[in-house]
Write a protein that holds these residues in place. Sequence first.
Motif, PDB file in Angstrom:
ATOM      1  N   LYS A  34      30.625  41.941  79.684  1.00  0.00           N
ATOM      2  CA  LYS A  34      31.855  41.279  79.233  1.00  0.00           C
ATOM      3  C   LYS A  34      32.773  41.107  80.446  1.00  0.00           C
ATOM      4  O   LYS A  34      32.725  41.885  81.389  1.00  0.00           O
ATOM      5  N   TRP A  35      33.631  40.071  80.410  1.00  0.00           N
ATOM      6  CA  TRP A  35      34.581  39.850  81.504  1.00  0.00           C
ATOM      7  C   TRP A  35      35.743  40.833  81.368  1.00  0.00           C
ATOM      8  O   TRP A  35      36.366  40.911  80.315  1.00  0.00           O
ATOM      9  N   ILE A  36      36.002  41.571  82.446  1.00  0.00           N
ATOM     10  CA  ILE A  36      37.029  42.619  82.470  1.00  0.00           C
ATOM     11  C   ILE A  36      37.765  42.570  83.809  1.00  0.00           C
ATOM     12  O   ILE A  36      37.421  41.762  84.678  1.00  0.00           O
ATOM     13  N   VAL A  37      38.741  43.463  83.981  1.00  0.00           N
ATOM     14  CA  VAL A  37      39.403  43.635  85.277  1.00  0.00           C
ATOM     15  C   VAL A  37      38.868  44.920  85.913  1.00  0.00           C
ATOM     16  O   VAL A  37      38.382  45.800  85.205  1.00  0.00           O
ATOM     17  N   ALA A 116      43.001  34.869  80.153  1.00  0.00           N
ATOM     18  CA  ALA A 116      43.531  35.477  78.932  1.00  0.00           C
ATOM     19  C   ALA A 116      42.611  35.201  77.743  1.00  0.00           C
ATOM     20  O   ALA A 116      42.434  36.060  76.875  1.00  0.00           O
ATOM     21  N   GLN A 117      42.004  34.035  77.716  1.00  0.00           N
ATOM     22  CA  GLN A 117      41.092  33.691  76.620  1.00  0.00           C
ATOM     23  C   GLN A 117      39.725  34.348  76.779  1.00  0.00           C
ATOM     24  O   GLN A 117      38.987  34.515  75.810  1.00  0.00           O
ATOM     25  N   THR A 118      39.383  34.740  77.998  1.00  0.00           N
ATOM     26  CA  THR A 118      38.048  35.271  78.294  1.00  0.00           C
ATOM     27  C   THR A 118      37.928  36.769  78.053  1.00  0.00           C
ATOM     28  O   THR A 118      36.890  37.238  77.610  1.00  0.00           O
ATOM     29  N   VAL A 119      38.996  37.533  78.354  1.00  0.00           N
ATOM     30  CA  VAL A 119      38.918  38.987  78.142  1.00  0.00           C
ATOM     31  C   VAL A 119      38.980  39.290  76.648  1.00  0.00           C
ATOM     32  O   VAL A 119      39.607  38.561  75.880  1.00  0.00           O
ATOM     33  N   GLU A 123      45.538  43.338  74.430  1.00  0.00           N
ATOM     34  CA  GLU A 123      46.638  43.851  75.276  1.00  0.00           C
ATOM     35  C   GLU A 123      46.488  43.354  76.708  1.00  0.00           C
ATOM     36  O   GLU A 123      47.468  43.026  77.369  1.00  0.00           O
ATOM     37  N   LEU A 124      45.259  43.314  77.188  1.00  0.00           N
ATOM     38  CA  LEU A 124      44.994  42.843  78.549  1.00  0.00           C
ATOM     39  C   LEU A 124      45.287  41.344  78.654  1.00  0.00           C
ATOM     40  O   LEU A 124      45.871  40.888  79.636  1.00  0.00           O
ATOM     41  N   ALA A 125      44.913  40.596  77.632  1.00  0.00           N
ATOM     42  CA  ALA A 125      45.198  39.150  77.608  1.00  0.00           C
ATOM     43  C   ALA A 125      46.706  38.905  77.713  1.00  0.00           C
ATOM     44  O   ALA A 125      47.151  38.027  78.463  1.00  0.00           O
ATOM     45  N   GLN A 126      47.503  39.703  77.002  1.00  0.00           N
ATOM     46  CA  GLN A 126      48.961  39.566  77.047  1.00  0.00           C
ATOM     47  C   GLN A 126      49.500  39.874  78.446  1.00  0.00           C
ATOM     48  O   GLN A 126      50.417  39.204  78.928  1.00  0.00           O
ATOM     49  N   MET A 127      48.939  40.886  79.107  1.00  0.00           N
ATOM     50  CA  MET A 127      49.380  41.234  80.471  1.00  0.00           C
ATOM     51  C   MET A 127      49.053  40.101  81.438  1.00  0.00           C
ATOM     52  O   MET A 127      49.852  39.790  82.324  1.00  0.00           O
ATOM     53  N   ILE A 128      47.887  39.484  81.267  1.00  0.00           N
ATOM     54  CA  ILE A 128      47.510  38.353  82.127  1.00  0.00           C
ATOM     55  C   ILE A 128      48.484  37.195  81.915  1.00  0.00           C
ATOM     56  O   ILE A 128      48.975  36.599  82.872  1.00  0.00           O
ATOM     57  N   LEU A 129      48.805  36.914  80.655  1.00  0.00           N
ATOM     58  CA  LEU A 129      49.740  35.821  80.355  1.00  0.00           C
ATOM     59  C   LEU A 129      51.146  36.093  80.890  1.00  0.00           C
ATOM     60  O   LEU A 129      51.874  35.163  81.233  1.00  0.00           O
ATOM     61  N   SER A 130      51.524  37.366  80.987  1.00  0.00           N
ATOM     62  CA  SER A 130      52.869  37.716  81.468  1.00  0.00           C
ATOM     63  C   SER A 130      52.930  37.866  82.988  1.00  0.00           C
ATOM     64  O   SER A 130      54.009  38.055  83.554  1.00  0.00           O
ATOM     65  N   LEU A 131      51.793  37.768  83.658  1.00  0.00           N
ATOM     66  CA  LEU A 131      51.723  38.025  85.101  1.00  0.00           C
ATOM     67  C   LEU A 131      52.702  37.176  85.908  1.00  0.00           C
ATOM     68  O   LEU A 131      53.491  37.703  86.684  1.00  0.00           O
ATOM     69  N   GLU A 132      52.666  35.870  85.721  1.00  0.00           N
ATOM     70  CA  GLU A 132      53.516  34.973  86.513  1.00  0.00           C
ATOM     71  C   GLU A 132      54.997  35.304  86.348  1.00  0.00           C
ATOM     72  O   GLU A 132      55.748  35.384  87.318  1.00  0.00           O
ATOM     73  N   GLU A 133      55.409  35.537  85.109  1.00  0.00           N
ATOM     74  CA  GLU A 133      56.813  35.856  84.812  1.00  0.00           C
ATOM     75  C   GLU A 133      57.221  37.179  85.471  1.00  0.00           C
ATOM     76  O   GLU A 133      58.295  37.287  86.058  1.00  0.00           O
ATOM     77  N   LYS A 134      56.379  38.181  85.379  1.00  0.00           N
ATOM     78  CA  LYS A 134      56.702  39.500  85.961  1.00  0.00           C
ATOM     79  C   LYS A 134      56.734  39.443  87.476  1.00  0.00           C
ATOM     80  O   LYS A 134      57.532  40.137  88.090  1.00  0.00           O
ATOM     81  N   LEU A 135      55.893  38.622  88.075  1.00  0.00           N
ATOM     82  CA  LEU A 135      55.899  38.501  89.541  1.00  0.00           C
ATOM     83  C   LEU A 135      57.166  37.800  90.022  1.00  0.00           C
ATOM     84  O   LEU A 135      57.693  38.133  91.077  1.00  0.00           O
TER      85      LEU A 135
END
Length: 139
Positions: A34-37, A116-119, A123-135
């Motif tokens: 599975k695709w993960i980090v 975000a659609q692949t993982v 919860e991980l998908a949400q963190m990926i989606l929030s990445l740009e904003e948090k950076l």
Amino acid sequence: MKVQFNFNQSGVIPYRKKDNQLEVLLITSMKKKKWIVPKGFVEFNLSGFESAKKEALEEAGVIGANETVELGYYNSEKNIGMTHVKIYSMEVIKVLDEYPEKNSRKRKWFTIKEAAQTVSKQELAQMILSLEEKLKKVQ
């Protein structure tokens, strides 16, 4: 009676800017593919982020910058007990051709939306989606 243990893991969402767009690097898990980090158990002599950076090098063959943003955490139930996984951002500064787990995993760059659609972990998908904003908040 089943004995439960609690473990701490840390992971990173490796990212880069390409053509003015953020991309995220995902890897495949060892068993289920599975695709993960990249993630692993926090080593006793390292911080969560340092430990996760080491995992990224071993599992994905990437070296990251030292600045990070804590993106969140999730709990994962395993047969050995509950695992608390803290996730950090990691800007990739170098991609290696050779690394320890090269023959055991695939790695691939995804757009934020694709990643975000692949993982499979929501919860991980949400963190990926929030990445740009948090950076943006730390720049």
